[in-house]
Design a protein around this motif. Structure first.
Motif, mmCIF file in Angstrom:
data_model
loop_
_atom_site.group_PDB
_atom_site.id
_atom_site.type_symbol
_atom_site.label_atom_id
_atom_site.label_comp_id
_atom_site.label_asym_id
_atom_site.label_seq_id
_atom_site.Cartn_x
_atom_site.Cartn_y
_atom_site.Cartn_z
ATOM 1 N N LEU A 146 2.346 -1.690 -9.630
ATOM 2 C CA LEU A 146 2.926 -3.020 -9.803
ATOM 3 C C LEU A 146 4.400 -2.940 -10.202
ATOM 4 O O LEU A 146 5.203 -3.788 -9.811
ATOM 5 C CB LEU A 146 2.120 -3.823 -10.829
ATOM 6 N N GLU A 147 4.752 -1.910 -10.965
ATOM 7 C CA GLU A 147 6.162 -1.711 -11.311
ATOM 8 C C GLU A 147 6.979 -1.431 -10.057
ATOM 9 O O GLU A 147 8.101 -1.930 -9.913
ATOM 10 C CB GLU A 147 6.314 -0.570 -12.322
ATOM 11 N N ARG A 148 6.426 -0.660 -9.131
ATOM 12 C CA ARG A 148 7.122 -0.375 -7.872
ATOM 13 C C ARG A 148 7.262 -1.643 -7.024
ATOM 14 O O ARG A 148 8.294 -1.857 -6.385
ATOM 15 C CB ARG A 148 6.379 0.703 -7.089
ATOM 16 N N ASP A 193 0.834 -1.206 0.000
ATOM 17 C CA ASP A 193 0.000 0.000 0.000
ATOM 18 C C ASP A 193 0.869 1.256 0.000
ATOM 19 O O ASP A 193 0.488 2.282 -0.549
ATOM 20 C CB ASP A 193 -0.935 0.019 1.206
ATOM 21 N N ASP A 194 2.044 1.177 0.618
ATOM 22 C CA ASP A 194 2.948 2.325 0.660
ATOM 23 C C ASP A 194 3.608 2.609 -0.684
ATOM 24 O O ASP A 194 4.231 3.654 -0.857
ATOM 25 C CB ASP A 194 4.042 2.104 1.713
ATOM 26 N N LEU A 195 3.470 1.693 -1.621
ATOM 27 C CA LEU A 195 4.072 1.859 -2.942
ATOM 28 C C LEU A 195 3.091 2.421 -3.970
ATOM 29 O O LEU A 195 3.475 2.689 -5.103
ATOM 30 C CB LEU A 195 4.637 0.513 -3.429
ATOM 31 N N HIS A 196 1.829 2.617 -3.562
ATOM 32 C CA HIS A 196 0.841 3.197 -4.479
ATOM 33 C C HIS A 196 1.171 4.653 -4.772
ATOM 34 O O HIS A 196 1.533 5.405 -3.863
ATOM 35 C CB HIS A 196 -0.570 3.155 -3.874
ATOM 36 N N ILE A 222 5.023 -8.691 -11.765
ATOM 37 C CA ILE A 222 5.918 -8.723 -10.606
ATOM 38 C C ILE A 222 7.033 -9.739 -10.822
ATOM 39 O O ILE A 222 8.185 -9.505 -10.446
ATOM 40 C CB ILE A 222 5.120 -9.032 -9.317
ATOM 41 N N ARG A 223 6.715 -10.862 -11.441
ATOM 42 C CA ARG A 223 7.719 -11.896 -11.713
ATOM 43 C C ARG A 223 8.767 -11.442 -12.723
ATOM 44 O O ARG A 223 9.896 -11.915 -12.704
ATOM 45 C CB ARG A 223 7.037 -13.141 -12.289
ATOM 46 N N ASP A 224 8.394 -10.533 -13.630
ATOM 47 C CA ASP A 224 9.262 -10.132 -14.735
ATOM 48 C C ASP A 224 10.612 -9.612 -14.224
ATOM 49 O O ASP A 224 10.669 -8.597 -13.543
ATOM 50 C CB ASP A 224 8.573 -9.056 -15.585
ATOM 51 N N GLY A 225 11.667 -10.325 -14.570
ATOM 52 C CA GLY A 225 13.020 -9.933 -14.169
ATOM 53 C C GLY A 225 13.372 -10.302 -12.740
ATOM 54 O O GLY A 225 14.445 -9.950 -12.268
#
Length: 173
Positions: free
Chosen positions: A64-66, A38-41, A96-99
């Motif tokens: 989601l990138e964050r 939630d803190d990454l929104h 989220i899995r990407d990379g």
């Protein structure tokens, strides 16, 4: 679930399943870092959710990138941590899995009725209980092809669910 060592565990599920409270407690007991998704929104998402409006896929993308970048940071620094993030759709989990290597998801789940009753007891959270229906409509329950997902039933007491999470994580930590 395939047996892997992991640096990042995503506590996922709809609002009200206990991603934050369970994630914090499990992280504390296991000596892991905890990050509340939630803190990454972005600010715009927080405002929108605070007004009772569900987020669109476009709204969720920067968030989601964050989350993905926080998971990458854990792995890059060789730290182990838990991130609370709804990750409702397979495409979100794939983003989220990407990379990211060494990641797994704990899918916290129960009935709509139980989760709604627990949400009604919460105070000071921007997610409104009326948005729970939207979360369930958006939720894509992980398929068996998503081998990095552990299913956790949250119907029992908080303490029982904490213990269930810890036991589920032991083989991969």
């Amino acid at each position: 679930m395939k047996k892997i060592a992991t640096n990042c565990i995503i506590f996922m599920g709809v609002s009200g399943v206990g991603k934050t409270s369970l994630g914090k407690e499990v992280a504390h007991r296991l000596g892991l870092k905890f990050i509340d998704g939630d803190d990454l929104h972005p600010k715009a998402n927080i405002i929108k959710m605070g007004q009772g409006q569900p987020l669109s896929d476009q709204d969720r993308k920067p968030w989601l990138e964050r989350v993905r970048d926080a998971a990458f940071s854990l792995n890059h620094k060789n730290e182990v941590g838990i991130i609370a993030c709804s990750a409702l759709k397979k495409s979100y989990r794939d983003m989220i899995r990407d990379g990211n290597e060494n990641i797994c998801f704990l899918f916290l789940n129960s009935s709509f009725e139980l989760i709604k009753s627990r949400m009604q007891l919460r105070k000071g959270h921007f997610m409104k209980t009326e948005m729970l229906k939207s979360q369930f409509e958006t939720l894509e329950i992980p398929l068996t092809s998503e081998q990095d997902v552990i299913f956790i039933d949250i119907s029992d007491t908080f303490e029982q669910v904490v213990e269930r999470c810890i036991e589920a994580l032991k083989p991969i930590l």
